[in-house]
Motif scaffolding. Structure first.
Motif, PDB file in Angstrom:
ATOM      1  N   GLU A  71       0.863  -1.188   0.000  1.00 38.08           N
ATOM      2  CA  GLU A  71       0.000   0.000   0.000  1.00 38.08           C
ATOM      3  C   GLU A  71       0.894   1.232   0.000  1.00 38.08           C
ATOM      4  O   GLU A  71       1.893   1.272   0.717  1.00 38.08           O
ATOM      5  CB  GLU A  71      -0.893   0.024   1.251  1.00 38.08           C
ATOM      6  CG  GLU A  71      -1.931  -1.086   1.274  1.00 38.08           C
ATOM      7  CD  GLU A  71      -2.624  -1.182   2.634  1.00 38.08           C
ATOM      8  OE1 GLU A  71      -2.262  -0.404   3.535  1.00 38.08           O
ATOM      9  OE2 GLU A  71      -3.509  -2.033   2.777  1.00 38.08           O
ATOM     10  N   GLU A  72       0.516   2.229  -0.822  1.00 41.32           N
ATOM     11  CA  GLU A  72       1.253   3.497  -0.796  1.00 41.32           C
ATOM     12  C   GLU A  72       1.157   4.058   0.608  1.00 41.32           C
ATOM     13  O   GLU A  72       0.072   4.383   1.083  1.00 41.32           O
ATOM     14  CB  GLU A  72       0.609   4.499  -1.768  1.00 41.32           C
ATOM     15  CG  GLU A  72       1.037   4.346  -3.207  1.00 41.32           C
ATOM     16  CD  GLU A  72       0.446   5.432  -4.099  1.00 41.32           C
ATOM     17  OE1 GLU A  72       0.702   6.621  -3.830  1.00 41.32           O
ATOM     18  OE2 GLU A  72      -0.288   5.081  -5.036  1.00 41.32           O
ATOM     19  N   ASP A  73       2.284   4.190   1.283  1.00 36.56           N
ATOM     20  CA  ASP A  73       2.231   4.618   2.688  1.00 36.56           C
ATOM     21  C   ASP A  73       3.574   5.206   3.083  1.00 36.56           C
ATOM     22  O   ASP A  73       4.545   4.475   3.301  1.00 36.56           O
ATOM     23  CB  ASP A  73       1.888   3.414   3.568  1.00 36.56           C
ATOM     24  CG  ASP A  73       1.636   3.821   5.019  1.00 36.56           C
ATOM     25  OD1 ASP A  73       1.871   4.991   5.360  1.00 36.56           O
ATOM     26  OD2 ASP A  73       1.206   2.938   5.795  1.00 36.56           O
ATOM     27  N   VAL A  74       3.623   6.520   3.181  1.00 37.61           N
ATOM     28  CA  VAL A  74       4.864   7.210   3.526  1.00 37.61           C
ATOM     29  C   VAL A  74       5.330   6.827   4.928  1.00 37.61           C
ATOM     30  O   VAL A  74       6.532   6.867   5.232  1.00 37.61           O
ATOM     31  CB  VAL A  74       4.678   8.746   3.395  1.00 37.61           C
ATOM     32  CG1 VAL A  74       5.899   9.493   3.894  1.00 37.61           C
ATOM     33  CG2 VAL A  74       4.431   9.106   1.930  1.00 37.61           C
ATOM     34  N   GLU A  75       4.396   6.433   5.781  1.00 38.69           N
ATOM     35  CA  GLU A  75       4.761   6.029   7.144  1.00 38.69           C
ATOM     36  C   GLU A  75       5.575   4.732   7.152  1.00 38.69           C
ATOM     37  O   GLU A  75       6.365   4.495   8.057  1.00 38.69           O
ATOM     38  CB  GLU A  75       3.495   5.827   7.997  1.00 38.69           C
ATOM     39  CG  GLU A  75       2.643   7.086   8.177  1.00 38.69           C
ATOM     40  CD  GLU A  75       3.438   8.239   8.780  1.00 38.69           C
ATOM     41  OE1 GLU A  75       4.170   8.000   9.767  1.00 38.69           O
ATOM     42  OE2 GLU A  75       3.363   9.370   8.244  1.00 38.69           O
ATOM     43  N   ARG A  76       5.383   3.891   6.145  1.00 38.42           N
ATOM     44  CA  ARG A  76       6.021   2.574   6.147  1.00 38.42           C
ATOM     45  C   ARG A  76       7.336   2.535   5.384  1.00 38.42           C
ATOM     46  O   ARG A  76       8.062   1.547   5.440  1.00 38.42           O
ATOM     47  CB  ARG A  76       5.069   1.528   5.538  1.00 38.42           C
ATOM     48  CG  ARG A  76       3.806   1.340   6.375  1.00 38.42           C
ATOM     49  CD  ARG A  76       2.990   0.182   5.867  1.00 38.42           C
ATOM     50  NE  ARG A  76       3.703  -1.102   6.005  1.00 38.42           N
ATOM     51  CZ  ARG A  76       3.195  -2.280   5.661  1.00 38.42           C
ATOM     52  NH1 ARG A  76       1.985  -2.346   5.152  1.00 38.42           N
ATOM     53  NH2 ARG A  76       3.895  -3.381   5.821  1.00 38.42           N
ATOM     54  N   ILE A  77       7.645   3.601   4.646  1.00 39.79           N
ATOM     55  CA  ILE A  77       8.866   3.559   3.838  1.00 39.79           C
ATOM     56  C   ILE A  77      10.093   3.832   4.698  1.00 39.79           C
ATOM     57  O   ILE A  77      10.025   4.578   5.674  1.00 39.79           O
ATOM     58  CB  ILE A  77       8.814   4.561   2.658  1.00 39.79           C
ATOM     59  CG1 ILE A  77       8.687   6.002   3.164  1.00 39.79           C
ATOM     60  CG2 ILE A  77       7.661   4.225   1.722  1.00 39.79           C
ATOM     61  CD1 ILE A  77       8.722   7.039   2.057  1.00 39.79           C
ATOM     62  N   PRO A  78      11.238   3.212   4.361  1.00 42.55           N
ATOM     63  CA  PRO A  78      12.459   3.466   5.127  1.00 42.55           C
ATOM     64  C   PRO A  78      12.975   4.885   4.868  1.00 42.55           C
ATOM     65  O   PRO A  78      13.020   5.336   3.725  1.00 42.55           O
ATOM     66  CB  PRO A  78      13.430   2.416   4.607  1.00 42.55           C
ATOM     67  CG  PRO A  78      12.946   2.072   3.246  1.00 42.55           C
ATOM     68  CD  PRO A  78      11.451   2.228   3.281  1.00 42.55           C
ATOM     69  N   LYS A  79      13.337   5.587   5.932  1.00 46.27           N
ATOM     70  CA  LYS A  79      13.832   6.964   5.780  1.00 46.27           C
ATOM     71  C   LYS A  79      15.357   7.000   5.676  1.00 46.27           C
ATOM     72  O   LYS A  79      15.937   7.985   5.250  1.00 46.27           O
ATOM     73  CB  LYS A  79      13.375   7.829   6.969  1.00 46.27           C
ATOM     74  CG  LYS A  79      11.861   7.801   7.257  1.00 46.27           C
ATOM     75  CD  LYS A  79      11.045   8.304   6.087  1.00 46.27           C
ATOM     76  CE  LYS A  79       9.575   8.534   6.428  1.00 46.27           C
ATOM     77  NZ  LYS A  79       8.810   7.327   6.717  1.00 46.27           N
ATOM     78  N   ASP A  80      15.989   5.906   6.085  1.00 44.36           N
ATOM     79  CA  ASP A  80      17.453   5.827   6.080  1.00 44.36           C
ATOM     80  C   ASP A  80      17.896   4.938   4.918  1.00 44.36           C
ATOM     81  O   ASP A  80      18.170   3.761   5.084  1.00 44.36           O
ATOM     82  CB  ASP A  80      17.919   5.246   7.428  1.00 44.36           C
ATOM     83  CG  ASP A  80      19.427   5.050   7.458  1.00 44.36           C
ATOM     84  OD1 ASP A  80      20.126   5.728   6.678  1.00 44.36           O
ATOM     85  OD2 ASP A  80      19.904   4.206   8.246  1.00 44.36           O
ATOM     86  N   VAL A  81      17.920   5.509   3.693  1.00 44.12           N
ATOM     87  CA  VAL A  81      18.348   4.741   2.518  1.00 44.12           C
ATOM     88  C   VAL A  81      19.374   5.536   1.711  1.00 44.12           C
ATOM     89  O   VAL A  81      19.356   6.769   1.711  1.00 44.12           O
ATOM     90  CB  VAL A  81      17.161   4.360   1.596  1.00 44.12           C
ATOM     91  CG1 VAL A  81      16.288   3.306   2.227  1.00 44.12           C
ATOM     92  CG2 VAL A  81      16.337   5.564   1.191  1.00 44.12           C
ATOM     93  N   ASP A  82      20.270   4.812   1.033  1.00 43.80           N
ATOM     94  CA  ASP A  82      21.296   5.462   0.207  1.00 43.80           C
ATOM     95  C   ASP A  82      20.757   5.834  -1.168  1.00 43.80           C
ATOM     96  O   ASP A  82      21.110   6.875  -1.720  1.00 43.80           O
ATOM     97  CB  ASP A  82      22.495   4.521   0.046  1.00 43.80           C
ATOM     98  CG  ASP A  82      23.105   4.129   1.381  1.00 43.80           C
ATOM     99  OD1 ASP A  82      23.331   5.034   2.211  1.00 43.80           O
ATOM    100  OD2 ASP A  82      23.327   2.929   1.614  1.00 43.80           O
ATOM    101  N   VAL A  83      19.918   4.956  -1.723  1.00 44.74           N
ATOM    102  CA  VAL A  83      19.385   5.172  -3.067  1.00 44.74           C
ATOM    103  C   VAL A  83      17.940   4.680  -3.127  1.00 44.74           C
ATOM    104  O   VAL A  83      17.603   3.667  -2.527  1.00 44.74           O
ATOM    105  CB  VAL A  83      20.225   4.407  -4.143  1.00 44.74           C
ATOM    106  CG1 VAL A  83      19.606   4.555  -5.532  1.00 44.74           C
ATOM    107  CG2 VAL A  83      21.656   4.907  -4.175  1.00 44.74           C
TER     108      VAL A  83
END
Length: 464
Positions: A71-83
């Motif tokens: 599901e499109e969900d900004v709350e669930r996406i990782p915030k600490d990513v390189d790319v």
């Protein structure tokens, strides 16, 4: 050629200073995206992703330890990513994509990552408006089976290895060069293959001439001293500037490489592959379709260019089990034959139905086709009709929209109305299954690039 992949060099090439330890894929379930996800996962990066639907591909990724949400969900996406990597099939207003773009992350397309991976390797890049997945998989299998070795990024699932990606310590990459969104122009081949330059993706290119122009550009990205393997008779072939150009065809003796002495033996093809400089006799291919003989000739030409031994080439071709959804036999018995294929362009349909006819000349051929994209249906409806008319009976499903919104007046009726075949109809997925239950056709071909593959197992169970 360096024999080892240098991971630190690769990481510097990708990000300038940082290694890629954490990477996020938007649209991770796509065939090309999932191969990249496997690549980074195999190199111990932390890989996570989003996709709209659960599929066999996403399930396999999850089984390997990759975390995916649906599901499109900004709350669930990782915030600490390189790319962050996204596919062009993702809408521009996708909330996760917009978040990353607006908050200073490194956000790139799949084609950019392929460019990074291949800029320090020896690359065999296979392009063309059809046939490229089969040839890419054949070439990669030839190199793997013969012991030559390669890293493979495939546009389909290899039936020999049940995957669309594998790695090897040899710094050779075999990659499918996708013309959609002009992605293939970011690759730099040592060896390139061009199978066809037919009109497609006109939503991107606008005109057939622009498609051809892009393929000429791709042909001319071959590195100095490299080799271009091109199907004989391509338009604008006179504009190819590679140092070495080798043409191939099924049986045109004017090409540099072609087949002779073709026979069908127990449902398989046996033939000789002829060149002015060499000849390989009694090649055996168990994959159906005359177009796949031609595909094998392209793959064999690449293998000969690389200096692979003839006996190893013959063994690899004979052991090639094909690609999922490329002339794939789902059922093959005295009572029923069910073939599944990804064909979604008129030329692919023509090749598919011709191939079926070459093996089953006396059987009634029923085709179930799901058009893919409103734009492609609108641009090529007459050509689709002409190809489908080669069957004995046709069922057309509603158009699969993929990334597109509906277009006024564009439905499967456009194709149906242009067809001359008397036995033709449009059915919903449910009604189609009822029809199969009622009539149980002996020779059934199901094809398309949408979600028609989800109907294969139910239809197989009905026929069984």
């Amino acid at each position: 050629m360096s024999e080892q992949i240098n991971n630190s060099k690769f990481s510097e090439a990708v990000t300038g200073t940082r290694a890629i330890n954490k990477i996020y894929f938007i649209g991770i379930g796509g065939i090309g995206m999932s191969a990249l996800a496997r690549y980074f996962h195999s190199r111990k990066a932390e890989v996570k992703g989003y996709d709209r639907t659960i599929t066999p591909l996403t399930r396999k990724l999850e089984e390997s330890g990759i975390e995916i949400h649906y599901e499109e969900d900004v709350e669930r996406i990782p915030k600490d990513v390189d790319v962050v990597v996204y596919t062009p099939a993702i809408p521009k207003d996708h909330t996760e994509l917009v978040y990353y773009q607006q908050n200073g992350y490194t956000v790139v397309k799949r084609s950019d990552v392929l460019k990074w991976i291949t800029q320090n390797s020896f690359n065999i890049c296979v392009g063309g408006t059809h046939g490229k997945t089969t040839i890419t998989t054949m070439v990669a299998h030839l190199l793997r089976d013969s012991g030559y070795g390669c890293n493979a990024f495939l546009g389909g699932i290899s039936s020999n290895y049940q995957t669309n990606f594998w790695s090897n310590e040899r710094n050779v990459v075999v990659v499918e060069a996708d013309e959609y969104d002009r992605s293939f122009l970011k690759l730099v081949p040592d060896v390139a293959v061009i199978t066809a330059m037919d009109p497609d993706h006109l939503d991107i290119y606008g005109t057939p001439e622009e498609v051809e122009k892009a393929f000429v550009q791709f042909a001319n990205t071959v590195k100095p001293g490299g080799c271009l393997v091109a199907r004989y008779g391509l338009k604008r072939a006179g504009e190819f500037k590679a140092d070495k150009v080798v043409t191939y065809s099924l049986d045109d003796v004017r090409s540099d490489v072609y087949a002779e002495n073709l026979n069908v033996v127990n449902g398989s093809y046996v033939y000789d592959v002829i060149s002015a400089d060499w000849r390989i006799t009694n090649v055996v291919l168990h994959m159906g379709g005359l177009h796949n003989i031609e595909n094998s000739i392209a793959a064999i030409t690449v293998a000969k260019h690389l200096g692979i031994d003839d006996d190893k080439i013959k063994h690899a071709v004979e052991s090639f089990k094909g690609v999922k959804r490329r002339f794939e036999y789902i059922l093959k018995s005295q009572k029923h034959v069910l073939i599944d294929d990804y064909a979604h362009h008129p030329e692919e349909l023509k090749a598919l139905i011709s191939g079926v006819r070459s093996i089953y000349p006396d059987e009634k051929c029923t085709v179930i086709f799901q058009p893919h994209l409103f734009s492609r249906t609108k641009d090529l409806s007459k050509e689709f009709a002409e190809s489908l008319d080669m069957a004995d009976e046709v069922i057309i499903l509603p158009i699969y929209p993929a990334r597109e919104l509906p277009m006024e007046g564009v439905t499967s009726e456009l194709i149906l109305n242009d067809m001359k075949l008397p036995q033709k109809q449009i059915l919903t997925k449910e009604a189609m299954q009822d029809w199969v239950r009622l009539y149980k056709p002996k020779l059934l071909v199901m094809c398309g690039a949408g979600d028609i593959d989800a109907l294969i197992e139910p239809v197989k169970e009905i026929l069984k």
